[in-house]
Every structure is written in structure tokens, then in C-alpha cells.
Design a protein around this motif. Structure first.
Motif, short mmCIF file in Angstrom:
data_model
loop_
_atom_site.label_atom_id
_atom_site.label_comp_id
_atom_site.label_asym_id
_atom_site.label_seq_id
_atom_site.Cartn_x
_atom_site.Cartn_y
_atom_site.Cartn_z
N GLY A 13 33.09 57.19 71.58
CA GLY A 13 32.38 58.45 71.43
C GLY A 13 31.48 58.74 72.62
N ALA A 14 30.88 57.69 73.19
CA ALA A 14 30.04 57.89 74.37
C ALA A 14 30.87 58.35 75.56
N VAL A 15 32.07 57.79 75.70
CA VAL A 15 32.95 58.21 76.79
C VAL A 15 33.35 59.68 76.61
N ARG A 16 33.71 60.04 75.37
CA ARG A 16 34.08 61.45 75.12
C ARG A 16 32.90 62.38 75.40
N LEU A 17 31.71 61.96 74.99
CA LEU A 17 30.53 62.78 75.26
C LEU A 17 30.29 62.92 76.76
N GLY A 18 30.51 61.82 77.50
CA GLY A 18 30.34 61.88 78.95
C GLY A 18 31.31 62.86 79.59
N ILE A 19 32.54 62.87 79.11
CA ILE A 19 33.54 63.82 79.65
C ILE A 19 33.13 65.25 79.34
N ARG A 20 32.69 65.48 78.11
CA ARG A 20 32.28 66.85 77.74
C ARG A 20 31.05 67.30 78.53
N GLN A 21 30.11 66.36 78.73
CA GLN A 21 28.93 66.71 79.52
C GLN A 21 29.30 67.01 80.96
N PHE A 22 30.20 66.19 81.53
CA PHE A 22 30.62 66.42 82.90
C PHE A 22 31.28 67.79 83.06
N LEU A 23 32.15 68.15 82.12
CA LEU A 23 32.83 69.44 82.20
C LEU A 23 31.89 70.60 81.91
N ALA A 24 30.85 70.36 81.10
CA ALA A 24 29.86 71.41 80.87
C ALA A 24 29.04 71.66 82.13
N ASP A 25 28.69 70.58 82.84
CA ASP A 25 27.93 70.72 84.08
C ASP A 25 28.80 71.20 85.23
N ALA A 45 28.87 57.87 82.20
CA ALA A 45 28.98 58.12 83.63
C ALA A 45 30.39 57.93 84.16
N LEU A 46 31.33 57.47 83.35
CA LEU A 46 32.69 57.16 83.82
C LEU A 46 33.42 58.36 84.46
N PRO A 47 33.21 59.60 84.00
CA PRO A 47 33.93 60.70 84.66
C PRO A 47 33.57 60.86 86.14
N TYR A 48 32.41 60.39 86.56
CA TYR A 48 31.98 60.62 87.95
C TYR A 48 32.79 59.81 88.96
N PRO A 49 32.99 58.50 88.78
CA PRO A 49 33.86 57.82 89.74
C PRO A 49 35.29 58.33 89.72
#
Length: 251
Positions: free
Chosen positions: A3-15, A99-103
């Protein structure tokens, strides 16, 4: 954690909405890479242009190292870090998962740099060589983001996250041999040893030249592990301060 990974992806795409990524974020390191290759060739000759050709893709990694501050900054601005602190997963693991979507984004932008710039600069054959070294660039993507996350966590306690993240980006560009030999900058030899990218680029340049590259690659991985450990310790200090002060605003 999933769930944290999915949230990170959604946050990255929102930003960074896909259209913004394609039209504004991704082209930036490509244009910077081409600019510095041409500038190096004009000002100091083809030898330094070759240095810039192998180091320039790392500009994409510097960009995401600055952007990754948005992960902890979101919890600071939203006042939600206490929810992470009281949750079952370790808070630092939650931050890393988000933070995984960033790398991943940095690696994709880096690949675009490798595909576009060397042919435009008249070095199409170098593209194939650099594509073969993409695993080393992928390693640098993770070590750079580990450093960027640790720097962001450290700065949040001082309310200087933007300054610290940008300072980190400039230090990597100046001290890690992206466009200039480390010997040209007096303090780069000391500072660069503590930063990601430097050993990774040494490994890439050695591999392209047919020389041994494993030792600098292992050194790059060690730097990333050290920055991860530093980020964990910084997070523990923030948690201790939150428990002691009864607040979680990183102040």
C-alpha cells in the motif's frame, strides 16, 4: 508495504502528471546534457567532451535527487507523520517504499538521454556502449535517491529542505566528475568520495574503455548503503524528538 508503494506512485503522479513529465520534466536533463557536451567541446576540447558524454546522463539522477524531497515534505505540510510513526511498518521503510518511483523515473529519463544526445553530438556508436552499461546507471539511480532522501529528512528539521536538496544537486554535479575531472576542483576529491554517482561514473568509464569496473561499482553500492543508514538514523532522531516534544512537525 504494498500500500505504501501504491501511495508513493499516486503521490508521484499527482506531483508530476504524465503530460508534465513528458513535456517539462523529462526534456530538461536531455537539453542540459546536450548543452554541456557542446559547451565542453567548444571551451576545452574533444577530450572533455568525451567526459561529458559519459557523465551527462547522470543529470537525470541529480534532478530526481532534488525532487525526492516531496516524499517527507508531504507529511510535514499535511501534519500526518504521526500516523506513520504509530503504524506497524517501520517509518523509514514506509518512506523508502513511497520514494521508489523516483529512481525508476530517473532511470527512464537517463535512458532517454543516452538514446538522444550522443547521436545528436555525432557519437552514435557511444550510445550502444552506454546502453550496455545501463545496469551501472541503474545502481546510481538508487544510490542518488538514497542520498537525496537522507538529505531531505535532515533538512526538514531545520526548515531548509529546498536549500539542502538543491545544494546536494550542485555538489554532485561539481564534485563527482560529471563534466569536469575531479582534479580540477580542489575540494572535490574529499566531498565526492561521500556522494553517489562519482564511483558509478568511474565504473562506467572503465567499462566503456575495457578496463576493470567491479571495484568502483561496489564502492558506489557501499555509498548508497551508507546513505540509507544515514537516512534511517535521521528518521530515528525525528521520531525521538516527536515523542519527546509531543509533536511531529519536524521542528
Amino acid at each position: 508495504m504494498a500500500g505504501a508503494v501504491r501511495l508513493g506512485i499516486r503521490q508521484f503522479l499527482a506531483d508530476n502528471p504524465p503530460l508534465v513529465l513528458l513535456t517539462a520534466v523529462a526534456p530538461r536533463p536531455v537539453v542540459q546534457y546536450l548543452f554541456f557536451v557542446v559547451l565542453s567541446r567548444v571551451l576545452v576540447g574533444p577530450g572533455y567532451a568525451g567526459l561529458a558524454l559519459t557523465g551527462g546522463p547522470a543529470l537525470a539522477l541529480v534532478q530526481v535527487a532534488v525532487m525526492i524531497k516531496e516524499v517527507p515534505l508531504t507529511d510535514k505540510s499535511s501534519g500526518t507523520f504521526y500516523r506513520i510513526r504509530l503504524g506497524r511498518p517501520r517509518p523509514f521503510l514506509v518512506m523508502v517504499a513511497r520514494a521508489l518511483p523516483y529512481p525508476v523515473a530517473g532511470f527512464l529519463m537517463l535512458t532517454a538521454c543516452v538514446l538522444v544526445v550522443p547521436p545528436l553530438a555525432g557519437h552514435a556508436s557511444l550510445t550502444l556502449m552506454l546502453l550496455a552499461e545501463l545496469p551501472l546507471y541503474a545502481l546510481m539511480a538508487f544510490t542518488t535517491c538514497a542520498c537525496g532522501l537522507a538529505a531531505a529528512l535532515l533538512a526538514l528539521g531545520r526548515r531548509a529542505e529546498v536549500l539542502t536538496s538543491n545544494l546536494l544537486g550542485y555538489l554532485i554535479m561539481l564534485c563527482c566528475g560529471i563534466f569536469l575531472p575531479v582534479s580540477k576542483v580542489p575540494f572535490a576529491g574529499v566531498i565526492g568520495r561521500l556522494l553517489p554517482v562519482r564511483n558509478g561514473l568511474i565504473a562506467v568509464r572503465a567499462a566503456v574503455s575495457g578496463q576493470p569496473w567491479l571495484r568502483p561499482a561496489l564502492a558506489e553500492a557501499l555509498v548508497g548503503v551508507c546513505w540509507l543508514a544515514a537516512g534511517f538514523l535521521i528518521m530515528q532522531v525525528q521520531i525521538r524528538n516527536g515523542r519527546r516534544n509531543g509533536r511531529d512537525d519536524y521542528g
